[in-house]
Design a protein around this motif. Structure first.
Motif: not given
Length: 159
Positions: A2-6, A126-131, A153-158
């Motif tokens: 997991v990235t630090e941004s979690q 969660l194993v990875m989160q990036k942008r 894999i999922i993507s947060h979309q607006k």
């Protein structure tokens, strides 16, 4: 990893999440809402389930003589539970125009058939989160026996 941004969610939903609460997190509706209950949420994981009934529309045509849950719907159920986790981890509820969309799947393995009467336990971590892209390690099981594994894999979309 997991990235630090979690971030750690301070406002996790009350558990177990029933179908009304789940509908607050997912835009899906019948017949495509494939998560019946969420029973556990950690800082980077979630556990929910889907009760598979003989009354499911997909079982009427997916091998009527031996009805099994289609693998693509198992993957969709894993993506849906991962989407709930995406919102919870970011400490937000969905707002109009904000969605977690299924962006891909890797390393999919089907190991056991899922049939009417089964309770399909859906686990996602969660194993990875990036942008705005999230990758989850997922497992679907029945009675403690692994039915499906995948990286979702999922993507947060607006929108």
């Amino acid at each position: 990893m997991v990235t630090e941004s979690q971030t750690t969610s301070q406002n996790k939903p009350e558990l177990p999440m029933n179908i009304q609460q789940i509908r607050e997190y997912l835009p899906h509706r019948y017949p495509f809402l494939l998560v019946d209950r969420v029973v556990e949420i950690t800082d980077n994981g979630i556990v929910g389930y889907k009760n598979v009934s003989i009354n499911e529309e997909f079982l009427q045509g997916h091998f009527p003589e031996y009805p099994i849950m289609p693998g693509v719907l198992i993957i969709e159920a894993l993506a849906q539970v991962s989407g709930i986790l995406g919102f919870v981890m970011n400490d937000v509820k969905p707002a109009p125009g904000s969605l977690f969309l299924f962006a891909g799947a890797e390393k999919i393995r089907f190991k056991k058939q899922v049939v009417a009467g089964d309770q399909l336990v859906l686990k996602s971590e969660l194993v990875m989160q990036k942008r705005g892209i999230y990758k989850y390690s997922c497992t679907a099981s029945v009675d403690g026996v692994v039915a499906t594994t995948a990286e979702i894999i999922i993507s947060h979309q607006k929108i």
